[in-house]
Design a protein around this motif. Structure first.
Motif, mmCIF file in Angstrom:
data_model
loop_
_atom_site.group_PDB
_atom_site.id
_atom_site.type_symbol
_atom_site.label_atom_id
_atom_site.label_comp_id
_atom_site.label_asym_id
_atom_site.label_seq_id
_atom_site.Cartn_x
_atom_site.Cartn_y
_atom_site.Cartn_z
ATOM 1 N N GLY A 104 37.965 -7.650 68.537
ATOM 2 C CA GLY A 104 37.881 -8.544 67.390
ATOM 3 C C GLY A 104 37.454 -7.856 66.114
ATOM 4 O O GLY A 104 36.952 -8.505 65.186
ATOM 5 N N ALA A 105 37.641 -6.544 66.043
ATOM 6 C CA ALA A 105 37.337 -5.791 64.820
ATOM 7 C C ALA A 105 38.565 -5.766 63.915
ATOM 8 O O ALA A 105 39.656 -6.178 64.310
ATOM 9 C CB ALA A 105 36.895 -4.375 65.174
ATOM 10 N N VAL A 106 38.388 -5.265 62.703
ATOM 11 C CA VAL A 106 39.480 -5.211 61.729
ATOM 12 C C VAL A 106 40.016 -3.789 61.660
ATOM 13 O O VAL A 106 39.260 -2.841 61.417
ATOM 14 C CB VAL A 106 39.010 -5.666 60.338
ATOM 15 C CG1 VAL A 106 40.157 -5.550 59.326
ATOM 16 C CG2 VAL A 106 38.502 -7.103 60.399
ATOM 17 N N GLN A 107 41.300 -3.634 61.866
ATOM 18 C CA GLN A 107 41.953 -2.338 61.748
ATOM 19 C C GLN A 107 42.250 -2.067 60.282
ATOM 20 O O GLN A 107 42.953 -2.826 59.621
ATOM 21 C CB GLN A 107 43.250 -2.333 62.560
ATOM 22 C CG GLN A 107 44.081 -1.070 62.400
ATOM 23 C CD GLN A 107 45.351 -1.109 63.234
ATOM 24 O OE1 GLN A 107 45.350 -1.610 64.363
ATOM 25 N NE2 GLN A 107 46.452 -0.594 62.683
ATOM 26 N N VAL A 108 41.705 -0.967 59.778
ATOM 27 C CA VAL A 108 41.919 -0.573 58.387
ATOM 28 C C VAL A 108 42.781 0.682 58.392
ATOM 29 O O VAL A 108 42.334 1.746 58.819
ATOM 30 C CB VAL A 108 40.583 -0.309 57.664
ATOM 31 C CG1 VAL A 108 40.841 0.119 56.218
ATOM 32 C CG2 VAL A 108 39.695 -1.550 57.715
ATOM 33 N N ASP A 109 44.011 0.563 57.940
ATOM 34 C CA ASP A 109 44.963 1.671 58.000
ATOM 35 C C ASP A 109 44.801 2.609 56.808
ATOM 36 O O ASP A 109 44.737 2.156 55.663
ATOM 37 C CB ASP A 109 46.406 1.142 57.992
ATOM 38 C CG ASP A 109 46.724 0.296 59.216
ATOM 39 O OD1 ASP A 109 45.977 0.375 60.211
ATOM 40 O OD2 ASP A 109 47.728 -0.450 59.163
ATOM 41 N N TYR A 110 44.737 3.897 57.091
ATOM 42 C CA TYR A 110 44.934 4.892 56.034
ATOM 43 C C TYR A 110 46.088 5.784 56.457
ATOM 44 O O TYR A 110 46.208 6.170 57.617
ATOM 45 C CB TYR A 110 43.663 5.696 55.733
ATOM 46 C CG TYR A 110 43.194 6.653 56.813
ATOM 47 C CD1 TYR A 110 43.657 7.979 56.867
ATOM 48 C CD2 TYR A 110 42.264 6.257 57.773
ATOM 49 C CE1 TYR A 110 43.207 8.864 57.841
ATOM 50 C CE2 TYR A 110 41.808 7.137 58.744
ATOM 51 C CZ TYR A 110 42.287 8.432 58.778
ATOM 52 O OH TYR A 110 41.851 9.314 59.744
ATOM 53 N N TYR A 111 46.989 6.068 55.515
ATOM 54 C CA TYR A 111 48.236 6.745 55.837
ATOM 55 C C TYR A 111 48.110 8.260 55.669
ATOM 56 O O TYR A 111 47.614 8.745 54.648
ATOM 57 C CB TYR A 111 49.384 6.231 54.958
ATOM 58 C CG TYR A 111 49.817 4.829 55.323
ATOM 59 C CD1 TYR A 111 50.816 4.608 56.265
ATOM 60 C CD2 TYR A 111 49.214 3.724 54.725
ATOM 61 C CE1 TYR A 111 51.206 3.316 56.604
ATOM 62 C CE2 TYR A 111 49.586 2.437 55.058
ATOM 63 C CZ TYR A 111 50.589 2.239 56.001
ATOM 64 O OH TYR A 111 50.968 0.963 56.346
ATOM 65 N N LEU A 112 48.569 8.980 56.674
ATOM 66 C CA LEU A 112 48.699 10.427 56.557
ATOM 67 C C LEU A 112 49.923 10.739 55.708
ATOM 68 O O LEU A 112 50.895 9.971 55.684
ATOM 69 C CB LEU A 112 48.827 11.056 57.945
ATOM 70 C CG LEU A 112 47.659 10.776 58.906
ATOM 71 C CD1 LEU A 112 47.939 11.375 60.282
ATOM 72 C CD2 LEU A 112 46.354 11.320 58.346
ATOM 73 N N ASP A 113 49.897 11.863 55.010
ATOM 74 C CA ASP A 113 50.942 12.211 54.044
ATOM 75 C C ASP A 113 52.039 13.021 54.742
ATOM 76 O O ASP A 113 51.895 14.221 54.961
ATOM 77 C CB ASP A 113 50.333 13.014 52.891
ATOM 78 C CG ASP A 113 51.309 13.217 51.749
ATOM 79 O OD1 ASP A 113 52.527 12.985 51.940
ATOM 80 O OD2 ASP A 113 50.857 13.622 50.659
ATOM 81 N N GLU A 114 53.130 12.345 55.060
ATOM 82 C CA GLU A 114 54.224 13.008 55.772
ATOM 83 C C GLU A 114 54.837 14.121 54.942
ATOM 84 O O GLU A 114 55.270 15.151 55.483
ATOM 85 C CB GLU A 114 55.301 11.990 56.144
ATOM 86 C CG GLU A 114 56.426 12.573 56.977
ATOM 87 C CD GLU A 114 57.390 11.527 57.500
ATOM 88 O OE1 GLU A 114 58.238 11.884 58.355
ATOM 89 O OE2 GLU A 114 57.304 10.360 57.063
ATOM 90 N N GLU A 115 54.873 13.958 53.622
ATOM 91 C CA GLU A 115 55.486 14.969 52.753
ATOM 92 C C GLU A 115 54.653 16.245 52.707
ATOM 93 O O GLU A 115 55.142 17.287 52.279
ATOM 94 C CB GLU A 115 55.658 14.412 51.332
ATOM 95 C CG GLU A 115 56.462 13.112 51.273
ATOM 96 C CD GLU A 115 57.810 13.244 51.955
ATOM 97 O OE1 GLU A 115 58.473 14.276 51.748
ATOM 98 O OE2 GLU A 115 58.195 12.314 52.709
ATOM 99 N N ARG A 116 53.407 16.172 53.142
ATOM 100 C CA ARG A 116 52.522 17.346 53.166
ATOM 101 C C ARG A 116 52.092 17.653 54.603
ATOM 102 O O ARG A 116 50.956 17.949 54.884
ATOM 103 C CB ARG A 116 51.298 17.115 52.271
ATOM 104 C CG ARG A 116 51.643 16.971 50.796
ATOM 105 C CD ARG A 116 50.449 16.552 49.946
ATOM 106 N NE ARG A 116 49.268 17.367 50.217
ATOM 107 C CZ ARG A 116 48.075 16.856 50.504
ATOM 108 N NH1 ARG A 116 47.893 15.538 50.582
ATOM 109 N NH2 ARG A 116 47.040 17.649 50.719
#
Length: 466
Positions: A170-182
């Protein structure tokens, strides 16, 4: 509450910070857990047993210990481990945090890995693979309701253990995106974006980093790790370092740096205050013994009272599999140069890692030669996460079938070629991009044929839906 606020104010005046994770802020459900059969009386009995240093002499299979087929150092190792087991056998329960001898060996392994930085075996907990330890720490962190619910920052793409566990708790998933271009780099500015956005609907309390990455195969630089630690410290986030692929680094110029080592070398105030849990496993690396379910977590700067609650929570499951604990000991205590089996061990280990490095390079090369497929360098871990271009008609057909476009592609691939890969939508990806994860574990020549067959299928699939 007033007392707690006063304590925090006094701590600020003294130049100290309160812990992110304390008895007051931890998951209250964990505090309510009781499990009498592993309570304080049993704990004290185990302490007394260790103090008396009872002699343990039985072995699971005495015949093997007298067999000339095994080197003497292997026999001594087996006897040493068995003597540390309750009941003189791998079939007996251990203490809930794991066999003391093995926890000491893990601590020594961490010290060697980190160039002599001390590790306390009392901060090491053995677990059923790394997964079980990760879930346990997340359970401690989850608290609150509504806008105060715990949020956990996880990388996208991510290993699905995290999204599944956060949903279950029941926690909140906070997405941070990895940089595919790097090459799937971790950018602290992206962490700031994710954190600021999340604070409108939850209480972010933890940050997870997977290094080397799964499914993306990137290896974070030391500079990146330092920046992440500073970010976590400034934003009061508990750090979870998933480092189960630490032995799997292939790319030239890439090197594994443990979060523990970097944190300690950064010195005050980080080294003495930033809370960290780092995880390792026998399932990965060069050993790949996933069925034994061996792993550990080392906690750093964890509140002492919370650490006791963590032990209580682990006690509910009695103990990790003892054969997995024994295997973990072999992983963290490999043969020394003076041991008879050292040469064979080194040769096997180097052969496994060298072949994985060759397969990582081959995967990158073949995919990048195929039109419509691009693949970042596989710097570490055991997977590639190539990006595929899918024609608009294929996307439309997938939507008609109620499937994610990359799931549609992967299903067709399986049905027509027998090749099984996992769609990127199962790991998370930026909207409008499509990927799949595949392992680099098949033998080199089989892998080459597989990669070529997959590339041909993609070309055929693209033509069909163009």
């Amino acid at each position: 509450m007033a007392s707690s606020t006063g304590d925090q104010s006094q701590a600020v005046r003294n130049g100290l910070r309160t812990k992110v994770l304390t008895l007051h802020s931890m998951n209250p459900r964990v505090r309510q857990v009781e499990y009498a059969v592993r309570g304080p009386i049993v704990q004290r009995a185990l302490e007394l047993e260790q103090e008396l240093r009872q002699v343990l002499a039985l072995c699971v299979n005495p015949d093997l210990l007298t067999s000339p087929s095994f080197p003497d150092d292997a026999k001594k190792r087996a006897e040493r481990i068995l003597q540390a087991c309750g009941g003189h056998s791998l079939g007996a329960y251990s203490v809930s945090s794991g066999i003391q001898l093995i926890r000491e060996d893990v601590a020594q392994y961490i010290e060697r890995r980190d160039g002599g930085i001390p590790a306390d075996p009392n901060n090491v907990f053995l677990s059923t693979g790394a997964s079980d330890a990760i879930v346990t720490v997340l359970k401690l962190l989850v608290a609150g309701e509504g806008h105060t619910r715990t949020g956990v920052l996880i990388p996208i793409p991510q290993y699905p253990l995290y999204s599944a566990t956060l949903a279950e708790l029941g926690a909140v998933q906070v997405d941070y995106y990895l940089d595919e271009e790097r090459a799937w780099a971790l950018d602290v500015s992206e962490l700031h974006r994710a954190l600021c956005q999340a604070r409108g609907h939850c209480h972010p309390r933890a940050l997870c980093v997977i290094n080397p990455g799964n499914p993306t195969g990137q290896v974070q630089t030391r500079e990146c790790i330092e920046a992440v630690i500073r970010f976590a410290f400034e934003e009061r986030l508990f750090l979870l370092a998933d480092e189960v692929y630490q032995d799997n680094v292939y790319a030239a110029g890439s090197q594994f740096h443990s979060f523990k080592k970097v944190l300690m070398e950064m010195g005050p105030p980080y080294a003495g205050q930033q809370e960290l849990a780092s995880f390792h496993s026998t399932s990965k690396g060069y050993m790949g013994e996933c069925g034994f379910r061996g792993g550990y977590v080392e906690v750093v700067n964890m509140d002492a009272a919370v650490q006791q609650q963590m032990l209580k929570l682990m006690s509910v499951r009695l103990c990790p599999p003892v054969p997995g604990q024994a295997l973990l000991d072999l992983v963290v205590s490999p043969p020394a140069p003076t041991d008879p089996s050292f040469a064979q061990f080194q040769a096997e280990r180097q052969a496994v890692l060298a072949e994985l490095a060759a397969k990582a390079k081959l995967t990158e090369q073949v995919f990048n030669e195929a039109p419509g497929i691009s693949c970042n360098p596989v710097q570490g871990a055991m997977y590639s996460f190539p990006r595929v271009q899918l024609p608009p008609r294929a996307v439309e057909r997938a939507q008609e079938l109620g499937l994610a476009p990359d799931m549609f592609f992967c299903l067709r691939l399986l049905e027509e070629t027998g090749i099984c890969v996992v769609p990127g939508s199962g790991f998370g990806q930026r909207e409008g991009t499509y990927h799949f994860r595949m392992t680099i574990l098949p033998p080199l020549e089989k892998l080459r044929l597989l990669l070529e067959k997959l590339s041909r299928f993609h070309a055929k699939f693209t033509l069909e839906y163009s």
